[in-house]
Design a protein around this motif. Structure first.
Motif, PDB file in Angstrom:
ATOM      1  N   GLY A  89       4.460   1.613   5.804  1.00 12.75           N
ATOM      2  CA  GLY A  89       3.627   2.072   6.901  1.00 12.75           C
ATOM      3  C   GLY A  89       3.396   0.961   7.896  1.00 12.75           C
ATOM      4  N   HIS A  90       2.663   1.289   8.941  1.00 10.38           N
ATOM      5  CA  HIS A  90       2.406   0.335  10.019  1.00 10.38           C
ATOM      6  C   HIS A  90       1.539  -0.827   9.523  1.00 10.38           C
ATOM      7  CE1 HIS A  90       2.664  -0.501  14.280  1.00 10.38           C
ATOM      8  NE2 HIS A  90       1.390  -0.880  14.270  1.00 10.38           N
ATOM      9  N   VAL A  91       1.645  -1.935  10.222  1.00  5.12           N
ATOM     10  CA  VAL A  91       0.891  -3.125   9.851  1.00  5.12           C
ATOM     11  C   VAL A  91      -0.613  -2.808   9.784  1.00  5.12           C
ATOM     12  CG1 VAL A  91       0.655  -3.993  12.238  1.00  5.12           C
ATOM     13  CG2 VAL A  91       0.687  -5.627  10.326  1.00  5.12           C
ATOM     14  N   ASP A  92      -1.256  -3.313   8.755  1.00  5.17           N
ATOM     15  CA  ASP A  92      -2.710  -3.168   8.586  1.00  5.17           C
ATOM     16  C   ASP A  92      -3.193  -1.763   8.223  1.00  5.17           C
ATOM     17  OD1 ASP A  92      -3.539  -5.708   8.782  1.00  5.17           O
ATOM     18  OD2 ASP A  92      -4.319  -5.580  10.827  1.00  5.17           O
ATOM     19  N   HIS A  93      -2.289  -0.855   7.930  1.00  5.13           N
ATOM     20  CA  HIS A  93      -2.764   0.492   7.621  1.00  5.13           C
ATOM     21  C   HIS A  93      -3.238   0.631   6.174  1.00  5.13           C
ATOM     22  CE1 HIS A  93      -1.342   3.047  11.300  1.00  5.13           C
ATOM     23  NE2 HIS A  93      -2.029   1.972  11.641  1.00  5.13           N
ATOM     24  N   GLY A  94      -3.027  -0.448   5.375  1.00  3.68           N
ATOM     25  CA  GLY A  94      -3.674  -0.453   4.054  1.00  3.68           C
ATOM     26  C   GLY A  94      -2.751  -0.376   2.849  1.00  3.68           C
ATOM     27  N   LYS A  95      -1.478  -0.772   3.006  1.00  5.07           N
ATOM     28  CA  LYS A  95      -0.524  -0.697   1.888  1.00  5.07           C
ATOM     29  C   LYS A  95      -0.943  -1.591   0.727  1.00  5.07           C
ATOM     30  CE  LYS A  95       2.486  -1.952   4.960  1.00  5.07           C
ATOM     31  NZ  LYS A  95       1.678  -1.729   6.169  1.00  5.07           N
ATOM     32  N   THR A  96      -1.189  -2.855   1.057  1.00  4.21           N
ATOM     33  CA  THR A  96      -1.552  -3.792  -0.011  1.00  4.21           C
ATOM     34  C   THR A  96      -2.909  -3.423  -0.612  1.00  4.21           C
ATOM     35  OG1 THR A  96      -0.278  -5.481   1.133  1.00  4.21           O
ATOM     36  CG2 THR A  96      -1.753  -6.255  -0.591  1.00  4.21           C
ATOM     37  N   SER A  97      -3.819  -2.960   0.235  1.00  2.73           N
ATOM     38  CA  SER A  97      -5.136  -2.534  -0.271  1.00  2.73           C
ATOM     39  C   SER A  97      -4.991  -1.394  -1.269  1.00  2.73           C
ATOM     40  CB  SER A  97      -6.031  -2.063   0.880  1.00  2.73           C
ATOM     41  OG  SER A  97      -6.236  -3.098   1.796  1.00  2.73           O
ATOM     42  N   LEU A  98      -4.109  -0.463  -0.966  1.00  3.85           N
ATOM     43  CA  LEU A  98      -3.898   0.658  -1.890  1.00  3.85           C
ATOM     44  C   LEU A  98      -3.407   0.131  -3.243  1.00  3.85           C
ATOM     45  CD1 LEU A  98      -3.587   3.657  -2.674  1.00  3.85           C
ATOM     46  CD2 LEU A  98      -1.318   3.598  -1.619  1.00  3.85           C
ATOM     47  N   GLY A 114      -3.775 -12.026   6.095  1.00  5.53           N
ATOM     48  CA  GLY A 114      -3.811 -10.644   5.602  1.00  5.53           C
ATOM     49  C   GLY A 114      -2.530  -9.880   5.883  1.00  5.53           C
ATOM     50  N   ILE A 115      -1.499 -10.587   6.352  1.00  5.16           N
ATOM     51  CA  ILE A 115      -0.244  -9.897   6.679  1.00  5.16           C
ATOM     52  C   ILE A 115       0.783 -10.118   5.574  1.00  5.16           C
ATOM     53  CG2 ILE A 115       1.736  -9.940   8.244  1.00  5.16           C
ATOM     54  CD1 ILE A 115      -0.128 -10.127  10.545  1.00  5.16           C
ATOM     55  N   THR A 116       1.275  -9.023   5.046  1.00  2.00           N
ATOM     56  CA  THR A 116       2.288  -9.132   3.998  1.00  2.00           C
ATOM     57  C   THR A 116       3.615  -9.553   4.618  1.00  2.00           C
ATOM     58  OG1 THR A 116       1.179  -7.374   2.787  1.00  2.00           O
ATOM     59  CG2 THR A 116       3.432  -7.875   2.141  1.00  2.00           C
ATOM     60  N   GLY A 139       4.356  -4.386   6.852  1.00  3.09           N
ATOM     61  CA  GLY A 139       4.296  -3.412   7.934  1.00  3.09           C
ATOM     62  C   GLY A 139       4.588  -4.020   9.291  1.00  3.09           C
ATOM     63  N   HIS A 140       4.591  -5.335   9.335  1.00  6.25           N
ATOM     64  CA  HIS A 140       4.818  -6.011  10.612  1.00  6.25           C
ATOM     65  C   HIS A 140       6.210  -5.675  11.135  1.00  6.25           C
ATOM     66  CE1 HIS A 140       5.474  -9.237  13.515  1.00  6.25           C
ATOM     67  NE2 HIS A 140       4.157  -9.324  13.567  1.00  6.25           N
ATOM     68  N   GLU A 141       6.319  -5.532  12.458  1.00  6.57           N
ATOM     69  CA  GLU A 141       7.582  -5.058  13.031  1.00  6.57           C
ATOM     70  C   GLU A 141       8.763  -5.981  12.732  1.00  6.57           C
ATOM     71  OE1 GLU A 141       7.640  -4.995  17.299  1.00  6.57           O
ATOM     72  OE2 GLU A 141       6.145  -6.583  17.436  1.00  6.57           O
ATOM     73  N   ILE A 189      -3.226   9.348   3.855  1.00  3.64           N
ATOM     74  CA  ILE A 189      -3.990   9.145   5.083  1.00  3.64           C
ATOM     75  C   ILE A 189      -5.231   8.342   4.716  1.00  3.64           C
ATOM     76  CG2 ILE A 189      -5.047  10.310   7.049  1.00  3.64           C
ATOM     77  CD1 ILE A 189      -2.855  12.412   6.694  1.00  3.64           C
ATOM     78  N   ASN A 190      -5.213   7.100   5.156  1.00  4.71           N
ATOM     79  CA  ASN A 190      -6.111   6.080   4.606  1.00  4.71           C
ATOM     80  C   ASN A 190      -7.319   5.808   5.510  1.00  4.71           C
ATOM     81  OD1 ASN A 190      -6.902   4.056   2.786  1.00  4.71           O
ATOM     82  ND2 ASN A 190      -5.774   2.468   3.912  1.00  4.71           N
ATOM     83  N   LYS A 191      -8.233   5.074   4.963  1.00  7.80           N
ATOM     84  CA  LYS A 191      -9.443   4.594   5.643  1.00  7.80           C
ATOM     85  C   LYS A 191     -10.392   5.736   6.019  1.00  7.80           C
ATOM     86  CE  LYS A 191      -6.994   0.509   7.433  1.00  7.80           C
ATOM     87  NZ  LYS A 191      -6.988  -0.603   8.368  1.00  7.80           N
ATOM     88  N   ILE A 192     -10.417   6.791   5.190  1.00  7.96           N
ATOM     89  CA  ILE A 192     -11.280   7.922   5.519  1.00  7.96           C
ATOM     90  C   ILE A 192     -12.760   7.584   5.331  1.00  7.96           C
ATOM     91  CG2 ILE A 192      -9.582   9.761   5.081  1.00  7.96           C
ATOM     92  CD1 ILE A 192     -11.137  10.169   2.352  1.00  7.96           C
ATOM     93  N   ASP A 193     -13.044   6.411   4.738  1.00  5.85           N
ATOM     94  CA  ASP A 193     -14.447   5.978   4.633  1.00  5.85           C
ATOM     95  C   ASP A 193     -14.991   5.535   5.974  1.00  5.85           C
ATOM     96  OD1 ASP A 193     -14.282   2.597   4.417  1.00  5.85           O
ATOM     97  OD2 ASP A 193     -12.469   3.730   4.047  1.00  5.85           O
ATOM     98  N   LYS A 194     -14.111   5.266   6.925  1.00 13.56           N
ATOM     99  CA  LYS A 194     -14.584   4.772   8.217  1.00 13.56           C
ATOM    100  C   LYS A 194     -15.144   5.922   9.050  1.00 13.56           C
ATOM    101  CE  LYS A 194     -12.171   0.586   9.382  1.00 13.56           C
ATOM    102  NZ  LYS A 194     -11.336  -0.016  10.446  1.00 13.56           N
ATOM    103  N   PRO A 195     -16.294   5.693   9.723  1.00 17.97           N
ATOM    104  CA  PRO A 195     -16.918   6.758  10.502  1.00 17.97           C
ATOM    105  C   PRO A 195     -15.972   7.330  11.567  1.00 17.97           C
ATOM    106  CG  PRO A 195     -18.221   4.719  10.621  1.00 17.97           C
ATOM    107  CD  PRO A 195     -17.050   4.435   9.748  1.00 17.97           C
ATOM    108  N   ALA A 227      -8.417   3.403   0.460  1.00 20.36           N
ATOM    109  CA  ALA A 227      -7.914   2.387  -0.457  1.00 20.36           C
ATOM    110  C   ALA A 227      -9.033   1.434  -0.828  1.00 20.36           C
ATOM    111  CB  ALA A 227      -6.755   1.624   0.185  1.00 20.36           C
ATOM    112  N   LYS A 228      -9.916   1.222   0.120  1.00 21.09           N
ATOM    113  CA  LYS A 228     -11.012   0.281  -0.093  1.00 21.09           C
ATOM    114  C   LYS A 228     -12.005   0.797  -1.118  1.00 21.09           C
ATOM    115  CE  LYS A 228     -13.359  -2.985   2.817  1.00 21.09           C
ATOM    116  NZ  LYS A 228     -13.430  -3.355   4.247  1.00 21.09           N
ATOM    117  N   LYS A 229     -12.366   2.088  -0.995  1.00 22.69           N
ATOM    118  CA  LYS A 229     -13.378   2.667  -1.887  1.00 22.69           C
ATOM    119  C   LYS A 229     -12.765   3.361  -3.098  1.00 22.69           C
ATOM    120  CE  LYS A 229     -17.075   1.833   0.713  1.00 22.69           C
ATOM    121  NZ  LYS A 229     -17.441   2.419   2.000  1.00 22.69           N
TER     122      LYS A 229
END
Ligand code: GTP
Ligand code: MG
Length: 373
Positions: A89-98, A114-116, A139-141, A189-195, A227-229
């Motif tokens: 997935g795109h950079v920072d979308h949460g792959k490593t966090s998952l 924080g970049i893989t 995820g970096h290009e 579909i990640n980061k659903i904890d974010k408002p 992924a965080k929660k």
């Protein structure tokens, strides 16, 4: 159709096509390639020359013919193997966090910025005892090649998309790699904890691209997660395993190992190290491994938690010590019966590589001359 290996000389080619070798040489010359009778031809030249005489070509690796004649597995020897699942997935979308959440680790904390920047391979045992091998990709290009490789060795792809963002360039790229490799996709579909997260917007955008998710009547499984929660991760795993089950993945653990090099490098203390993924057979300490232009006897093996292991079975990753160089990521590795054979093939490959690069240089300079005239 001509069946060719990478060791075809002008003379061989002429014999195969039953034409005078002088004709082959003059055809080569008309292409700007000067060859001697016993000189090997590169694949491109062979193709053009063969076509000229009305032949089609099919390349078979000389290794396969000469040394690594691959035995077919008896279906009775095949047993289920864990799925290999690549997270893209795109950079920072949460792959490593998952993966950190699944593995109960904190890898991202150790990543610079924080970049893989490399592919991580992880062996995970779920609560129900089932195993999955995960590959974490950058995820970096800049790391397109790594993503492509990740997609090639995988059974199932998780495409992760941050719900507070959008479908981004590397999201599209990752989907395309998975498609090109013909592997099933599960969307996370990640980061659903974010408002500000809006998973429905992501699903709409996917639908616009013809990826209709199951809950909207489409064929693509998707799961909202944090992924965080740790929200939805269990459900995501079930969906991934469902896709994997359909594939009925099997391998024969009782044979010499074969697999892919994930990455390799020179380590100050330990010499050349390579992370490999076993795709069939069982890799053992003491095995003689051939990978690309290098070979060696495995001195020691480690799992991704840096613990010594004695062997790695189908779908398992391992870090191996003992190769005499760093093979390229993506190279196929084979376990060989003896060291002489491994050395012979490795050095032949090296020679071929050298000849190839000299030839490319020559062609380039001929081209340059042409341009100057
Ligand atoms: P690359 O490997 O560089 O492509 O990034 P990545 O996809 O591995 O993303 P990573 O896991 O490093 O996460 C990027 C940032 O998003 C980090 O600051 C994470 O803490 C954050 N993040 C990841 N998942 C979630 C989530 O579910 N919720 C929230 N709020 N933040 C998250
Ligand atoms: Mg990452």
């Amino acid at each position: 159709v001509l069946e060719l290996t990478e060791f075809v000389t002008a003379n061989d080619l002429a014999n195969m096509m039953d034409v005078p070798v002088t004709d082959v040489i003059s055809t080569c010359m008309s292409l700007g390639v000067m060859v001697a009778i016993n000189q090997r031809l590169d694949a491109e030249t062979i193709n053009i020359v063969a076509e000229e005489y009305g032949f089609k070509t099919k390349f078979v690796s000389a290794d396969v013919i000469e040394a690594i004649a691959e035995e077919e597995d008896d279906p009775n020897d095949l047993v289920p193997r864990p799925p290999i699942v690549t997270v893209m997935g795109h950079v920072d979308h949460g792959k490593t966090s998952l993966l950190d959440n699944i593995r109960n680790t904190n890898v991202i904390a150790g990543e610079a910025g924080g970049i893989t920047q490399h592919i991580g391979a992880y062996n995970v045992q779920l609560n129900d005892g089932r195993k999955i091998t995960f590959l974490d990709t950058p995820g970096h290009e800049a790391f397109t090649a790594m993503r492509a490789r990740g997609a090639q060795v995988t059974d199932v792809a998780i495409i992760i998309i941050a719900a507070d963002d959008d479908i981004m360039p590397q999201t599209v790229e990752a989907i395309n790699h998975a498609k090109a490799a013909g592997v099933p996709i599960v969307f996370a579909i990640n980061k659903i904890d974010k408002p500000e997260a809006n998973p429905n917007k992501i699903k709409e955008r996917l639908a616009e691209m013809n990826y209709l998710v199951e809950e909207w009547g489409g064929k693509y499984q998707s799961q909202d997660i944090s992924a965080k929660k740790g929200i939805g991760v269990q459900e995501l795993m079930e969906k991934v395993l469902l896709e994997a089950d359909l594939l009925e993945l099997k391998a024969n653990p009782n044979r010499n190992a074969k697999g892919s090099v994930i990455e390799s490098s020179l380590d100050k203390g330990r010499g050349y190290i390579a992370t490999v993924l076993v795709q069939n057979g069982t890799l053992k300490q003491g095995d003689i491994v051939l990978a690309g232009t290098y070979y060696g006897r495995i001195k020691a093996m480690f799992n991704e938690r840096n613990q010594r292991i004695e062997k790695a079975g189908p779908s398992e990753p391992a870090l191996i010590l003992g190769l005499n160089g760093a093979p390229q990521a993506g190279d196929i590795f084979y376990v060989m019966e003896n060291e002489q054979e491994a050395r012979a093939i490795a050095s032949r490959r090296e020679q071929l590589q050298r000849e190839q690069s000299i030839r490319t240089q020559k062609l380039l300079s001929l081209d340059d001359i042409g341009r100057r005239i």
